[in-house]
Every structure is written in C-alpha cells, then in structure tokens.
Design a protein around this motif. Structure first.
Motif, PDB file in Angstrom:
ATOM      1  N   LEU A  62     -81.799  18.389 -63.912  1.00 33.03           N
ATOM      2  CA  LEU A  62     -80.246  18.870 -63.509  1.00 33.03           C
ATOM      3  C   LEU A  62     -79.745  19.722 -64.793  1.00 33.03           C
ATOM      4  N   SER A  65     -80.385  23.477 -62.194  1.00 35.19           N
ATOM      5  CA  SER A  65     -80.247  23.030 -60.691  1.00 35.19           C
ATOM      6  C   SER A  65     -81.135  21.973 -60.218  1.00 35.19           C
ATOM      7  N   TRP A  67     -81.489  17.952 -57.761  1.00 38.00           N
ATOM      8  CA  TRP A  67     -80.899  16.775 -57.310  1.00 38.00           C
ATOM      9  C   TRP A  67     -81.634  15.731 -57.703  1.00 38.00           C
ATOM     10  N   LYS A  80     -76.995  12.660 -57.992  1.00 38.75           N
ATOM     11  CA  LYS A  80     -76.460  13.731 -58.810  1.00 38.75           C
ATOM     12  C   LYS A  80     -76.891  15.076 -58.288  1.00 38.75           C
ATOM     13  N   ARG A  82     -76.767  19.491 -58.661  1.00 34.01           N
ATOM     14  CA  ARG A  82     -76.405  20.634 -59.698  1.00 34.01           C
ATOM     15  C   ARG A  82     -77.007  21.755 -58.996  1.00 34.01           C
ATOM     16  N   SER A  83     -76.216  22.897 -59.139  1.00 35.48           N
ATOM     17  CA  SER A  83     -76.496  24.273 -58.928  1.00 35.48           C
ATOM     18  C   SER A  83     -75.781  25.199 -59.960  1.00 35.48           C
ATOM     19  N   SER A  87     -71.712  21.082 -60.387  1.00 40.54           N
ATOM     20  CA  SER A  87     -72.333  19.792 -60.337  1.00 40.54           C
ATOM     21  C   SER A  87     -71.370  18.918 -59.559  1.00 40.54           C
ATOM     22  N   GLU A  89     -71.378  14.222 -58.714  1.00 39.02           N
ATOM     23  CA  GLU A  89     -71.980  13.113 -58.754  1.00 39.02           C
ATOM     24  C   GLU A  89     -71.409  11.761 -58.143  1.00 39.02           C
ATOM     25  N   LEU A 133     -71.112  24.583 -54.353  1.00 40.22           N
ATOM     26  CA  LEU A 133     -72.527  24.302 -54.533  1.00 40.22           C
ATOM     27  C   LEU A 133     -73.518  25.319 -54.072  1.00 40.22           C
TER      28      LEU A 133
END
Length: 191
Positions: A62, A65, A67, A80, A82-83, A87, A89, A133
């Motif tokens: 993360l 990018s 998961w 979690k 993230r891109s 992000s 959570e 995202l």
C-alpha cells in the motif's frame, strides 16, 4: 468437468490448525484491478485469543496502490485500499475474528457507483463513498494467508503468516448483492 473462468477464482482449502494452512500467491493482478468492480470474500477462523496483526490477503504494501484485508492486533479485522494518493481504511473495533468460530469477511468495490461495501458474517456493516479511487493494481503478487517479502525485495518468501485458517476464497470482478452474501452465510451453517 468444469471450465475455469478467467474473471473468477474460487479456492477451497482447510487447514488442520491455525497458522498451518497453505499460502496462495498469484502473479496476475486481481480481477477488477482495472475494471469497475471487484469482490473479495473469504472465510476465516482463528483460535480464541490468538495473536493477530498480519495481512490475511493482500496485493502489495500500500505504498502506492493495492488492497489488503488484515487481522488486527486487537483480534478484529480491517480492509485498506489505496490508489496513488487516495486511500481508504475500514477498521471496525468490535468485530472479532479470533474467537474460534468461522467468519465470512468480504468487501466489494464498485468504482462506477463510487462505493465500497464491507461485510461481516453475512451482513453489510459499512458503506464508504470511494470517489476518486483509481485502479488498485499494485503490480505485486496477490497473496493469501499472510504477507510476502517480495513486495519489498523482489524475492519470494513468506515473512508474516495469518494466525488462523482460510476457507472458500472468492475473488471476482462481479459485485454480488447483500442478499447473495447473506444467503451464502446462512447456507454455511445449515444442516
């Protein structure tokens, strides 16, 4: 004889004791990495009070990018996403997975609608607005059962294993309904 569909993976494994099950890795990006939808569902079981604090499934660290679905140190779970710089959570404090029972954990991402849904034992327990995202493809291994040091070093070795069992892993680029996931939870305990 069944035909494997490239957009779905369904793996069923049982481990005889917590922490002793196999870890699964895939070089392919998870379905949905560049698509509008993704679903990850799995069943987990851990001994009462078992020490936690590791990924259960992940496709990266993360930093950029990816998961992760995690077993948290307090015995609950988290997801979690993230891109790039965006992000999200989900970390419920009271939804324990280290109580000796099987638990259905799932999350869906529908970027077309800008929503992520999180499920625990057949119930949708949270809905997040995830506008902004982007793709979740980290370019890393997709790992089930812990974390992989190849995320950082490029070497393929397990360094943190989930302290429990994983069963009926399901990864798809199709988002299923709340009713479908609830019915699957009920079917597991019938008869």
């Amino acid at each position: 004889m069944g035909v494997e569909r490239p957009a779905r993976k369904h793996v069923r494994r049982r481990c005889p004791r917590p922490g002793s099950g196999p870890q699964f890795r895939s070089r392919k990006a998870p379905p949905g990495a560049h698509r509008a939808a993704v679903l990850l569902q799995l069943w987990v079981k851990s001994a009462p009070g078992a020490i936690q604090g590791t990924p259960i499934a992940a496709n990266g660290t993360l930093r950029e990018s990816g998961w992760q679905i995690l077993a948290r140190e307090n015995g609950s779970w988290a997801v979690k996403l993230r891109s790039g710089e965006t992000s999200f959570e989900y970390a419920p404090p009271l939804r324990k997975i280290n109580d000796g029972a099987w638990h259905q954990l799932a999350f869906t991402i529908d970027t077309g609608r800008g929503l992520a849904r999180f499920y625990y034992d057949g119930r949708c327990v949270a809905i997040y607005n995830i506008d902004g995202l982007g793709p979740l493809d980290s370019g890393k291994w997709t790992v089930f059962g812990g974390s992989d040091d190849s995320f950082d070093s490029g070497d393929a070795g397990m360094i943190e294993a989930f302290n429990g069992c994983i069963d009926e892993l399901y990864l798809s680029d199709t988002v299923r309904s709340d009713a479908d996931l609830a019915a699957e939870f009920e079917r597991r305990f019938e008869g």
